[in-house]
Structures are given as C-alpha cells and as structure tokens.
Design an enzyme around this catalytic site. Structure first.
Site, PDB file in Angstrom:
ATOM      1  N   GLY A 162      46.885  36.732  36.052  1.00  0.00           N
ATOM      2  CA  GLY A 162      46.522  37.762  34.933  1.00  0.00           C
ATOM      3  C   GLY A 162      46.461  37.088  33.651  1.00  0.00           C
ATOM      4  O   GLY A 162      46.698  37.984  32.688  1.00  0.00           O
ATOM      5  N   HIS A 168      33.657  35.459  35.005  1.00  0.00           N
ATOM      6  CA  HIS A 168      33.407  34.261  35.936  1.00  0.00           C
ATOM      7  C   HIS A 168      33.352  32.844  35.263  1.00  0.00           C
ATOM      8  O   HIS A 168      32.985  32.777  34.410  1.00  0.00           O
ATOM      9  CB  HIS A 168      31.814  34.566  36.530  1.00  0.00           C
ATOM     10  N   SER A 216      31.172  33.116  31.837  1.00  0.00           N
ATOM     11  CA  SER A 216      30.108  34.041  31.882  1.00  0.00           C
ATOM     12  C   SER A 216      30.833  35.371  32.040  1.00  0.00           C
ATOM     13  O   SER A 216      31.748  35.734  32.773  1.00  0.00           O
ATOM     14  CB  SER A 216      28.960  34.193  32.740  1.00  0.00           C
TER      15      SER A 216
HETATM   16  C1  GRF Z   1      39.668  33.123  36.081  1.00  0.00           C
HETATM   17  O1  GRF Z   1      39.488  31.854  35.799  1.00  0.00           O
HETATM   18  C2  GRF Z   1      38.629  34.240  36.334  1.00  0.00           C
HETATM   19  O2  GRF Z   1      37.390  33.704  35.539  1.00  0.00           O
HETATM   20  C3  GRF Z   1      38.502  33.960  37.760  1.00  0.00           C
HETATM   21  O3  GRF Z   1      39.414  34.015  38.415  1.00  0.00           O
HETATM   22  C4  GRF Z   1      40.634  33.424  37.062  1.00  0.00           C
HETATM   23  C5  GRF Z   1      41.567  34.289  36.891  1.00  0.00           C
HETATM   24  O4  GRF Z   1      42.651  33.860  36.170  1.00  0.00           O
HETATM   25  N1  GRF Z   1      37.643  35.258  38.262  1.00  0.00           N
HETATM   26  P1  GRF Z   1      43.835  34.676  35.677  1.00  0.00           P
HETATM   27  O5  GRF Z   1      44.332  35.777  36.607  1.00  0.00           O
HETATM   28  O6  GRF Z   1      42.957  35.717  34.734  1.00  0.00           O
HETATM   29  O7  GRF Z   1      44.691  34.023  34.987  1.00  0.00           O
END
Ligand code: GRF
Length: 211
Positions: free
Chosen positions: A12, A105, A132
């Site tokens: 998170g 992403h 992105s």
């Molecule tokens: C991030 O790198 C996001 O882009 C990807 O999963 C990861 C989540 O990290 N979809 P967090 O839970 O926000 O720390």
C-alpha cells in the site's frame, strides 16, 4: 467534492502517497481483496475506512466483482484507483467504471505489461524504464495512458534498485494524475488522454550519458 476509493492487495505504499497528497477529493474507503494487506492498517491509521473483501470467499470472479462494486457504490465513489491491486477484474466491472477507473503500472507501457516488469526490463537491456498511469480497459495494462515517468537504468542496477527508483516515481505520478482527474482536467479523445492546461516540455533524456 468528488469521492474516490483506493483498491489495494498488499503493502500500500502508493495508497499512502495518495492519502498524503491532500488531494482535492474525499477518500471514502480503502478496499483490499486480501485481509492481511499491510496497507489496511496504514489507511486506518490515517482515519480512512479500511475494508477487506476476501476474494477467496467467493465462488467466481463475477461474484467477487459484484461484492466489490457493491462496496464501491456504498461509498458513492466518482473515481476508483487501483494501487497495487493484484487481481484481474471482469469485463463487466471494467465497463461499469469506464473512464473513472485508473491503474498504476510499474513500466513504460506498452512495454512490459503484466508482472516481473523490472526483471524483464533488465533482461531486455532497455536504458529507460519507469511507470505509467492508465485508464483501465479489459485489455491487461492496455487502456489509455494518462501519464508516465521515466527513470534511467543504471549500470549495476538489479531488480531491487531499479524497482526502488521506479517506485519513487510512482509515488509522485499517481497523486498528480488523481489530482488532475478530481479537478476534471482529463479528457479521453479516442484512445488518447488530453490534460487541460498541459505545458509543453522540450529536450530529451539520454541514457547512458557521456561527454
Ligand atoms: C507497485 O509497483 C504498483 O505499480 C504495482 O504493484 C506495486 C504495489 O506497491 N501494480 P504498493 O502496494 O503500492 O506499495
């Protein structure tokens, strides 16, 4: 004031960046499909309602997505932000929230959709990598791109160091884009997103750089 919800599955950190950005909207809830997501406690500690809807308790994707949508409706959300939400959504869910469902992403899309993006960027030998934010469509990581941030791939990088550099940019990019949406500055024109008040920037980042 517009209302938004954030969907997470784990740590998170992007959610925390969104909550700490003092966005011009109300975060009505943080929802996780995993009850053990660390981000739920982080949301609660900021005074935001944290809800777990365990996907393992549902017989089908459709049933889970229906429960998820019901929770989102309960909060009357104008915007749904996928911040590390690691579960595929059904087409009918995606259509229901078309134009108000955004995902972050960790790659420069359309390169490296899916998982293991940093490892794949290193394997491919790209010199620029990044993140992105895009509107979500049924195509995996394939919807209209709103904004991207690029970072260099440096000599000696491994998956962890490159991932950290990208994550720092995720934490800047996602709140910025969410703000634009909440300020009603984003408009979809065909497959492209226009930002009202966009300023042109020139120049280029050359990597590697040497004189
Ligand atoms: C991030 O790198 C996001 O882009 C990807 O999963 C990861 C989540 O990290 N979809 P967090 O839970 O926000 O720390």
């Amino acid at each position: 004031m517009k209302r938004y919800v954030i969907l997470i599955s784990g740590r998170g950190s992007n959610m925390e960046a969104l909550l700490d950005a003092a966005l011009p909207g109300l975060c009505a809830a943080v929802i996780s499909n995993r009850p053990d997501a660390a981000g739920l406690a982080a949301a609660a500690s900021r005074g935001v309602g944290a809800v777990a809807i365990d996907h393992r308790g549902f017989a089908s994707r459709e049933a889970f997505d229906a429960a998820l949508a019901a929770e989102i409706e309960r909060h009357a959300a104008d915007l749904v932000l996928l911040a590390g939400f690691m579960r595929g959504l059904t087409d009918s869910f995606v259509h229901r929230y078309a134009g108000r469902l955004m995902n972050i992403h960790p790659s420069l899309l359309p390169a490296f959709p899916g998982i293991r993006t940093h490892a794949r960027a290193l394997e491919a030998g790209v010199r620029l990598h990044g993140c992105s934010v895009h509107f979500v469509t049924p195509a995996l990581d394939g919807g209209p791109i709103v904004a991207q941030a690029a970072v260099p791939v440096l000599a000696g990088d491994d998956e962890a160091s490159l991932g950290r550099r990208v994550l720092d940019e995720e934490h800047r990019l996602f709140p910025r884009v969410a703000r634009w949406f909440l300020e009603e500055r984003l408009h979809l024109v065909g497959a492209r997103v226009q930002l009202a008040g966009e300023t042109a920037v020139g120049g280029a980042l050359h990597v590697p750089h040497a004189l």
